[in-house]
Write a protein that holds these residues in place. Structure first.
Motif, PDB file in Angstrom:
ATOM      1  N   LEU A   1       0.629  -1.909   0.596  1.00 52.22           N
ATOM      2  CA  LEU A   1       0.158   0.088   0.309  1.00 52.22           C
ATOM      3  C   LEU A   1       0.657   1.137  -0.037  1.00 52.22           C
ATOM      4  N   ASN A   2       0.169   1.974  -0.593  1.00 48.27           N
ATOM      5  CA  ASN A   2       0.716   3.723  -0.569  1.00 48.27           C
ATOM      6  C   ASN A   2       1.388   3.981   1.017  1.00 48.27           C
ATOM      7  N   HIS A   3       2.167   4.998   1.214  1.00 51.36           N
ATOM      8  CA  HIS A   3       2.315   5.761   2.826  1.00 51.36           C
ATOM      9  C   HIS A   3       1.326   6.751   2.903  1.00 51.36           C
ATOM     10  N   GLU A   4       1.068   7.136   1.903  1.00 52.53           N
ATOM     11  CA  GLU A   4      -0.492   8.341   2.197  1.00 52.53           C
ATOM     12  C   GLU A   4      -1.344   6.647   3.234  1.00 52.53           C
TER      13      GLU A   4
ATOM     14  N   LEU B   1      -0.934   3.958   4.917  1.00 55.22           N
ATOM     15  CA  LEU B   1      -0.683   3.998   5.810  1.00 55.22           C
ATOM     16  C   LEU B   1      -0.865   5.441   6.781  1.00 55.22           C
ATOM     17  N   TYR B   2      -0.309   6.720   6.750  1.00 55.56           N
ATOM     18  CA  TYR B   2      -0.740   7.695   7.505  1.00 55.56           C
ATOM     19  C   TYR B   2      -2.506   7.839   7.535  1.00 55.56           C
ATOM     20  N   LEU B   3      -2.960   7.644   6.297  1.00 56.01           N
ATOM     21  CA  LEU B   3      -4.754   8.244   6.747  1.00 56.01           C
ATOM     22  C   LEU B   3      -4.934   7.591   7.716  1.00 56.01           C
ATOM     23  N   ALA B   4      -4.618   6.397   7.639  1.00 56.20           N
ATOM     24  CA  ALA B   4      -5.510   4.943   8.639  1.00 56.20           C
ATOM     25  C   ALA B   4      -5.495   5.657   9.603  1.00 56.20           C
ATOM     26  N   VAL B   5      -3.758   5.937  10.232  1.00 59.88           N
ATOM     27  CA  VAL B   5      -4.144   5.903  11.335  1.00 59.88           C
ATOM     28  C   VAL B   5      -4.516   7.645  12.400  1.00 59.88           C
ATOM     29  N   LYS B   6      -4.809   8.285  10.886  1.00 59.55           N
ATOM     30  CA  LYS B   6      -5.544   9.405  11.621  1.00 59.55           C
ATOM     31  C   LYS B   6      -6.711   8.745  11.079  1.00 59.55           C
TER      32      LYS B   6
ATOM     33  N   ALA C   1     -10.076   0.453   9.258  1.00 58.01           N
ATOM     34  CA  ALA C   1      -9.050   2.258   9.086  1.00 58.01           C
ATOM     35  C   ALA C   1      -8.515   1.635   7.403  1.00 58.01           C
ATOM     36  N   VAL C   2      -7.884   0.668   7.735  1.00 55.89           N
ATOM     37  CA  VAL C   2      -7.020   0.149   6.361  1.00 55.89           C
ATOM     38  C   VAL C   2      -7.670   0.511   4.864  1.00 55.89           C
ATOM     39  N   LEU C   3      -9.081   0.051   5.663  1.00 54.63           N
ATOM     40  CA  LEU C   3      -9.673  -0.701   4.310  1.00 54.63           C
ATOM     41  C   LEU C   3     -10.137   0.423   3.888  1.00 54.63           C
ATOM     42  N   ILE C   4     -10.845   1.452   4.603  1.00 47.07           N
ATOM     43  CA  ILE C   4     -11.242   2.299   3.990  1.00 47.07           C
ATOM     44  C   ILE C   4      -9.910   3.665   3.411  1.00 47.07           C
ATOM     45  N   ALA C   5      -8.810   3.645   4.181  1.00 48.83           N
ATOM     46  CA  ALA C   5      -7.846   4.302   3.184  1.00 48.83           C
ATOM     47  C   ALA C   5      -7.747   4.641   2.340  1.00 48.83           C
ATOM     48  N   SER C   6      -7.975   2.557   2.161  1.00 54.17           N
ATOM     49  CA  SER C   6      -7.037   1.893   0.997  1.00 54.17           C
ATOM     50  C   SER C   6      -7.934   2.395  -0.073  1.00 54.17           C
ATOM     51  N   LYS C   7      -9.337   2.149   0.255  1.00 56.24           N
ATOM     52  CA  LYS C   7     -10.369   2.796  -0.806  1.00 56.24           C
ATOM     53  C   LYS C   7      -9.703   4.142  -1.623  1.00 56.24           C
ATOM     54  N   PHE C   8      -9.535   5.198  -0.524  1.00 57.41           N
ATOM     55  CA  PHE C   8     -10.069   6.580  -0.468  1.00 57.41           C
ATOM     56  C   PHE C   8      -8.808   6.491  -1.298  1.00 57.41           C
ATOM     57  N   GLU C   9      -7.968   6.633  -0.978  1.00 55.87           N
ATOM     58  CA  GLU C   9      -5.885   6.936  -1.316  1.00 55.87           C
ATOM     59  C   GLU C   9      -5.507   5.518  -3.012  1.00 55.87           C
ATOM     60  N   GLU C  10      -5.924   3.933  -3.022  1.00 51.80           N
ATOM     61  CA  GLU C  10      -5.063   2.763  -4.098  1.00 51.80           C
ATOM     62  C   GLU C  10      -6.091   2.836  -5.301  1.00 51.80           C
ATOM     63  N   ARG C  11      -5.261   3.500  -6.065  1.00 49.45           N
ATOM     64  CA  ARG C  11      -5.703   2.282  -7.479  1.00 49.45           C
ATOM     65  C   ARG C  11      -6.629   1.049  -7.169  1.00 49.45           C
TER      66      ARG C  11
ATOM     67  N   PRO D   1       1.022  14.097   7.433  1.00 53.69           N
ATOM     68  CA  PRO D   1       2.591  14.403   7.329  1.00 53.69           C
ATOM     69  C   PRO D   1       3.214  14.146   6.187  1.00 53.69           C
ATOM     70  N   TYR D   2       2.596  13.000   5.604  1.00 53.84           N
ATOM     71  CA  TYR D   2       3.595  12.569   4.580  1.00 53.84           C
ATOM     72  C   TYR D   2       3.292  13.753   3.065  1.00 53.84           C
ATOM     73  N   ARG D   3       2.489  14.413   2.835  1.00 55.36           N
ATOM     74  CA  ARG D   3       1.810  14.404   1.649  1.00 55.36           C
ATOM     75  C   ARG D   3       2.578  15.913   2.099  1.00 55.36           C
ATOM     76  N   PHE D   4       2.966  17.208   2.815  1.00 53.81           N
ATOM     77  CA  PHE D   4       3.615  17.769   3.153  1.00 53.81           C
ATOM     78  C   PHE D   4       4.855  17.546   3.064  1.00 53.81           C
TER      79      PHE D   4
END
Length: 402
Positions: free
Chosen positions: A193-196, A198-203, A226-236, A277-280
Motif C-alpha cells: 500500500l502507499n504510505h499515504e 498508512l498515515y490516513l488509516a492512523v488518523k 481504517a486501513v480498508l477505508i484509507a485504501s479505498k480513498f488512496e489506492e488504485r 504529514p507525508y504529503r507535506f
C-alpha cells in the motif's frame, strides 16, 4: 500461523506466502515511482502475516493656425490652466513637508532617514525559488494550483487537531495504540500500500477514538477497517474484504467489518480527507531539492512518530517540516532556506523544539518490541537510513543556533 482458507486464495489481490511482496514509494522527483523497487523486507516470504493486535489618461491640446491670403496670422493660443489631480497635490505637499521637517525638525516628530543615506550593505534581497515552474507544462502535475492546494490543506489542519482522547478511553492505553500502529505498518508493507494510506488509516483511528469509547477487543477491528477505508480513498486497487479478515486471523466476521466501516464513516461525517504529514513532506523536500536518500531519512523520522501518541496532536505540516530539517542537519546540507520558509509557512526557530524531540526519539526508542518501522527502513532499498547514527544533542543545538 493458521492456514488460509481455500476460497480466500482466489481473491483478486492475494497477499499470500507464494507472492513476493514489496513496498511502493511516492517520490517527489520527476521519476520517483521507479526509484525504489517494491519489496517487503520485514516479511521474507512476502506473504502477509496473520496477527492479532491492537495605470492614467489625459487630453492633449494642439496649437491651431489660421491661413490668410497674404500672410499667415497665427491665432492666439488660449492656455487653459488645469489643476493637477488631488492625489498629486497631496503627495507633493507631503514631500515638501518632509523636506522642511528635515531642515527644521519639530521636537515631537521623528525624522525619517532618506533612502540615499541607507548603506547598500544593509539591504537584504531574499530570493524565493518558484518550485512549480518546471512542471507548468505537465497536465498531470497541476502546478498552477499546487500552492493553493497546500494552502487549503494548511487551513484544514485547524479542523483536525486532536485532543487528548486517552483520558476518556477506560480500556485502551497508549501502549495498545502503539502495538496497533506497529501492526498497521506491517499491513501496509505486505499489501504494498502507499504510505499515504498508512498515515490516513492512523488518523482515522485517532479521530474515531475521539468520538467513540471502545474496548480493547475491538481495537484491531477499528485498525483493519481504517486501513480498508484509507485504501479505498488512496489506492488504485484496494485489498478486498477477505484479505482484511485473513490478516486479522479470522478474528472478526464480514458483517462486523462492514458495520465498523459504516460506524467510522458516519462518526466522521464522511469527511476523511484529513491532512497528513507525508504529503507535506514530499512538498517540502521538493523545495529543498533534497536527494532520495535525504528524503528517505526524513520519511523514517516522520514515520517513527506514528506509534507515539504524544506526536499525534502535532500539526502534520509542522511535523513534516521538522523531520526534513532534522534530516538536512544530520546530512550537513544546510538549514532552513527562504524558499522552505515561504512554502512551509514556518521559520526555523518555530521548528527547533520539535526537531530536538525527534532527535531524542531517534536516540532513545521507547519500546524495543515494536520494530516494524526500524526494520522496514533498515533495508538497502531504503538506504538503510534506520542505521544512521543520531546526532549528539549538544551538537544539534549548536547547528540549529548557527
Amino acid at each position: 500461523m493458521p492456514v488460509a482458507p481455500s476460497n480466500k486464495a482466489q481473491s483478486n489481490k492475494q497477499p499470500r506466502a507464494s507472492r513476493a511482496l514489496s513496498i511502493t514509494e511516492n517520490v517527489p522527483q520527476e521519476k520517483e515511482e521507479g526509484c525504489q523497487a517494491k519489496r517487503s523486507p520485514s516479511s521474507p516470504q512476502g506473504g502477509p502475516k496473520k496477527r492479532s493486535a491492537f495605470g492614467d489618461i489625459t487630453n492633449s491640446h494642439k496649437n491651431q493656425t489660421v491661413t490668410g491670403k497674404k500672410e499667415e496670422v497665427r491665432a492666439p493660443i488660449r492656455k487653459e490652466t488645469r489643476a493637477p489631480p488631488a492625489p498629486t497635490v497631496a503627495k507633493n505637499n507631503e514631500i515638501n513637508l518632509k523636506k522642511s521637517w528635515r531642515k527644521n525638525p519639530p521636537a515631537d516628530v521623528p525624522v525619517e532617514p532618506e533612502k540615499d543615506s541607507v548603506p547598500e550593505e544593509t539591504v537584504q534581497v531574499v530570493v524565493v525559488e518558484d518550485i512549480d515552474k518546471e512542471q507548468l507544462g505537465d497536465p498531470y502535475a497541476n502546478a498552477e494550483y499546487a500552492k493553493d492546494i497546500f494552502d487549503y490543506m494548511r487551513e484544514r489542519e485547524e479542523k483536525f487537531l486532536l485532543p487528548d482522547y486517552m483520558e476518556k478511553q477506560p480500556d485502551i492505553s497508549r501502549d495498545m495504540r502503539a502495538i496497533l500502529v506497529d501492526w498497521m505498518v506491517e499491513v501496509q508493507e505486505n499489501f504494498e500500500l502507499n504510505h499515504e494510506t498508512l498515515y490516513l488509516a492512523v488518523k482515522l483511528v485517532d479521530h474515531y477514538l475521539v468520538e467513540v469509547v471502545s474496548m480493547r477487543d475491538k481495537l484491531q477491528l477499528i485498525g483493519s477497517t481504517a486501513v480498508l477505508i484509507a485504501s479505498k480513498f488512496e489506492e488504485r486497487c484496494p485489498p478486498c474484504m477477505d484479505d482484511i479478515l485473513y490478516i486479522c486471523d479470522d478474528a472478526y466476521k464480514k458483517e462486523e467489518l462492514i458495520a465498523m466501516e459504516t460506524s467510522i464513516l458516519r462518526t466522521l461525517n464522511f469527511d476523511i480527507n484529513i491532512p497528513i504529514p507525508y504529503r507535506f513532506l514530499r512538498r517540502f523536500a521538493k523545495c529543498a531539492r533534497a536527494s532520495m536518500e535525504t528524503l528517505t531519512l526524513a520519511r523514517f523520522l516522520c514515520e517513527m512518530t506514528l506509534q507515539e501518541y504524544d506526536y499525534a496532536r502535532e500539526r502534520p505540516s509542522k511535523l513534516a517540516a521538522s523531520s526534513l530539517l532534522l534530516a538536512l542537519t544530520m546530512k550537513n546540507l544546510g538549514g532552513w532556506t527562504p524558499t522552505l520558509e515561504y512554502y512551509s509557512g514556518y521559520r526555523a526557530q518555530d521548528l527547533h523544539p520539535l526537531v530536538k524531540r525527534l532527535n531524542f526519539l531517534l536516540t532513545y526508542q521507547p519500546c524495543d518490541n515494536l520494530k516494524a518501522v526500524r526494520t522496514k527502513y533498515s533495508h538497502r532499498i531504503f538506504f538503510e537510513v534506520a542505521k544512521t547514527t543520531p546526532m549528539d544533542m549538544m551538537k544539534l543545538e549548536e547547528k540549529l543556533k548557527s
